[in-house]
Design a protein around this motif. Sequence first.
Motif, PDB file in Angstrom:
ATOM      1  N   PRO A  25      48.222  40.538  65.562  1.00 48.14           N
ATOM      2  CA  PRO A  25      48.108  39.189  65.011  1.00 48.14           C
ATOM      3  C   PRO A  25      49.488  38.527  64.948  1.00 48.14           C
ATOM      4  O   PRO A  25      50.471  39.189  64.631  1.00 48.14           O
ATOM      5  CB  PRO A  25      47.575  39.424  63.593  1.00 48.14           C
ATOM      6  N   GLU A  30      47.383  36.905  58.964  1.00 50.20           N
ATOM      7  CA  GLU A  30      46.265  37.340  59.808  1.00 50.20           C
ATOM      8  C   GLU A  30      46.193  38.854  59.862  1.00 50.20           C
ATOM      9  O   GLU A  30      45.112  39.436  59.840  1.00 50.20           O
ATOM     10  CB  GLU A  30      46.404  36.760  61.213  1.00 50.20           C
ATOM     11  N   GLY A  34      43.000  41.025  58.482  1.00 45.04           N
ATOM     12  CA  GLY A  34      42.271  41.945  59.354  1.00 45.04           C
ATOM     13  C   GLY A  34      42.223  43.372  58.847  1.00 45.04           C
ATOM     14  O   GLY A  34      41.337  44.143  59.210  1.00 45.04           O
TER      15      GLY A  34
END
Length: 193
Positions: A25, A30, A34
Amino acid sequence: MGGTPGTLAAVDANAPDAAPRPARPPTLEEFLGGISARAFRFAELGLRHREDALDAVQDAMAKMLGYRDRPAEEWTPLFWSVLRSRIIDVQRRRTFRLSWLTDARDAEGGEIDWADEATPDPSRAHDGREAWNRLAHALRALPARQREAFTLRVLEDMDVAATAKIMGCGEGSVKTHLFRAREALQKQLEEFR
């Protein structure tokens, strides 16, 4: 150079000398988004208490914000090291509590809904929850080092070197812990084979 900016960008992106797109990412936010669900499961298995696990993951994510400038390749092992340290801190604090102040719930703890919301089949979701609950129960029965080695190597698919770095031990120790964990889990989960 006659074309729209979008066309030019598409041509440049397909050029043979264009840099490949990163597999990780692009932002820390992000990355943390995740990894959050897997991190929670890891913490919940180690702490056996939902709220403590949520706190440990939140603390680890907050600490990671201080490492925003580190290269993205370092985020995964660094995050798992930070989370593991936080879990150990919580476990150590528990040993100093008086027994009557500890959680009075049964050994199974509170129910966590692991259902895959994208799965339309209720029986499949039930089977997945049942399988996860059986695996989680079997993992809880393992010694902490074996549970960590199994979770990081098998569930998180990390290599031996990264796992050893996270656990703070040698690669040989990781292999030994993983072997023993797999052996114990095979005995406990014989009926699922």
